[in-house]
Enzyme design. Structure first.
Site, PDB file in Angstrom:
ATOM      1  N   ASP A 173     -12.855   8.007  -3.197  1.00  0.00           N
ATOM      2  CA  ASP A 173     -12.345   7.581  -4.503  1.00  0.00           C
ATOM      3  C   ASP A 173     -12.904   8.451  -5.622  1.00  0.00           C
ATOM      4  O   ASP A 173     -12.192   8.789  -6.575  1.00  0.00           O
ATOM      5  CB  ASP A 173     -12.720   6.118  -4.767  1.00  0.00           C
TER       6      ASP A 173
ATOM      7  N   SER B  37       0.824  -1.205   0.000  1.00  0.00           N
ATOM      8  CA  SER B  37       0.000   0.000   0.000  1.00  0.00           C
ATOM      9  C   SER B  37       0.863   1.263   0.000  1.00  0.00           C
ATOM     10  O   SER B  37       1.866   1.359   0.712  1.00  0.00           O
ATOM     11  CB  SER B  37      -0.910   0.001   1.230  1.00  0.00           C
TER      12      SER B  37
ATOM     13  N   ASN C 151     -14.272   3.820   1.626  1.00  0.00           N
ATOM     14  CA  ASN C 151     -12.815   3.701   1.656  1.00  0.00           C
ATOM     15  C   ASN C 151     -12.181   4.537   2.765  1.00  0.00           C
ATOM     16  O   ASN C 151     -10.967   4.504   2.950  1.00  0.00           O
ATOM     17  CB  ASN C 151     -12.208   4.093   0.298  1.00  0.00           C
TER      18      ASN C 151
ATOM     19  N   LYS D   2     -14.201  -2.879   1.120  1.00  0.00           N
ATOM     20  CA  LYS D   2     -14.887  -1.592   0.974  1.00  0.00           C
ATOM     21  C   LYS D   2     -16.398  -1.706   1.153  1.00  0.00           C
ATOM     22  O   LYS D   2     -17.047  -0.781   1.637  1.00  0.00           O
ATOM     23  CB  LYS D   2     -14.565  -0.963  -0.381  1.00  0.00           C
TER      24      LYS D   2
ATOM     25  N   SER E 100      -0.506   4.160   0.810  1.00  0.00           N
ATOM     26  CA  SER E 100      -1.154   5.093   1.737  1.00  0.00           C
ATOM     27  C   SER E 100      -0.242   5.569   2.863  1.00  0.00           C
ATOM     28  O   SER E 100      -0.260   6.758   3.208  1.00  0.00           O
ATOM     29  CB  SER E 100      -2.424   4.458   2.308  1.00  0.00           C
TER      30      SER E 100
ATOM     31  N   GLY F 195     -16.322  -3.202 -12.647  1.00  0.00           N
ATOM     32  CA  GLY F 195     -16.093  -3.493 -11.235  1.00  0.00           C
ATOM     33  C   GLY F 195     -16.322  -2.275 -10.357  1.00  0.00           C
ATOM     34  O   GLY F 195     -16.953  -1.297 -10.763  1.00  0.00           O
ATOM     35  N   GLY F 196     -15.786  -2.330  -9.140  1.00  0.00           N
ATOM     36  CA  GLY F 196     -15.985  -1.240  -8.189  1.00  0.00           C
ATOM     37  C   GLY F 196     -15.391   0.075  -8.649  1.00  0.00           C
ATOM     38  O   GLY F 196     -15.982   1.136  -8.446  1.00  0.00           O
TER      39      GLY F 196
ATOM     40  N   ILE G 159      -6.369   4.003 -14.615  1.00  0.00           N
ATOM     41  CA  ILE G 159      -6.330   4.098 -13.157  1.00  0.00           C
ATOM     42  C   ILE G 159      -5.222   3.236 -12.554  1.00  0.00           C
ATOM     43  O   ILE G 159      -4.969   3.299 -11.345  1.00  0.00           O
ATOM     44  CB  ILE G 159      -7.690   3.751 -12.511  1.00  0.00           C
TER      45      ILE G 159
END
Length: 284
Positions: free
Chosen positions: A101, A13, A85, A64, A15, A129-130, A219
């Site tokens: 997002d 990740s 998220n 999520k 983040s 998808g998501g 993305i």
């Protein structure tokens, strides 16, 4: 109080890099941890977060949607998308769920191609998808109602279209049977699949079927310049990578957790990109 991210697997990740960058920039003494937990432990983990000294969490794949049933309040955007998220622990010790997002995607599009709304031609989305759900929702929210969708699973594509039409009755989303149909008269293409990512099959697509001076948004951020974006650059299209979306979606989360306004500076992208090739971060 600390913050962090939950998911599985999340060893790579980005983040922590983003949030630690801003904490250092604003001299905030805190920590951002990675919590890799199993699905059957989510309820226990989310219980009494304040006692665990946790003020907020990001949520990534595959949780999520799963976390929603454990939250006290969920904003409408997140409910519409069926995905949270970002979680904030309120002063009342209740859990508040958000989806940033959609903000991250649209903010990066507006920064990278501020002229996109003036483009004549269709918007085409690859995938159902998501991520695709969030991207289509973002365009419909901007009153861009005419969208083409291409997805390998027809049933999944039709389900996504049906869900979006319930939220935006005026929308006109067409499921295309082949890629050529999807790209005809297209001036803005967004790849919302994992095709082209490291370790995944390539995305076989002929961008020459698109309009001249188009915009291509992938993305994916690993690799940063995908084969799709490389092809788009050769055609002199405007290209947008997925790293900016990831960075921008982190902004609202940081601000709500630390009550501090942050900006996406030029220094953040290289720091984030370098991390993609570094060893994994700590897991709590």
């Amino acid at each position: 109080m600390t913050t962090g991210i939950i998911g599985k697997p999340i060893k790579h990740s980005l983040s922590p890099i983003l949030h630690e960058f801003w904490m250092k920039e604003h001299k905030i003494e805190s920590a951002y941890n990675i919590y890799e937990i199993d699905k059957n432990n989510i309820a226990f983990f989310l219980k009494d977060l304040k006692k665990k000294n946790i003020n907020g969490l990001n949520v990534t794949i595959p949780y999520k949607s799963e976390v929603i049933k454990f939250l006290d309040h969920v904003e409408k955007n997140a409910l519409d998308l069926g995905a949270v998220n970002t979680i904030k622990v309120g002063d009342d010790n209740k859990l508040y769920g958000y989806n940033t997002d959609v903000y991250g995607f649209m903010e990066h599009l507006n920064i990278s191609a501020p002229f996109w709304k003036k483009k004549k031609g269709d918007i085409t989305i690859i995938g159902a998808g998501g991520a695709s759900r969030a991207v289509i929702w973002s365009f419909l929210k901007e009153n861009k109602m005419n969208i083409k969708l291409f997805n390998r699973s027809k049933d999944r594509g039709l389900k996504l279209i049906d869900d979006m039409k319930k939220l935006f009755p005026a929308s006109n989303i067409v499921l295309c049977s082949d890629m050529s149909e999807a790209l005809h008269n297209c001036s803005l293409l967004v790849n919302c699949t994992s095709l082209g990512m490291k370790g995944q099959p390539r995305l076989d697509i002929n961008l020459e079927q698109m309009n001249k001076n188009s915009i291509v948004y992938d993305i994916i951020y690993s690799p940063l310049i995908t084969e799709l974006l490389h092809k788009a650059k050769e055609l002199n299209f405007t290209t947008i990578d997925g790293l900016g979306m990831l960075i921008n979606q982190a902004v609202p989360a940081f601000e709500m957790w630390h009550n501090t306004k942050v900006t996406v500076s030029d220094a953040l992208r290289p720091v984030s990109y370098t991390h993609l090739t570094l060893p994994t971060k700590r897991i709590v």
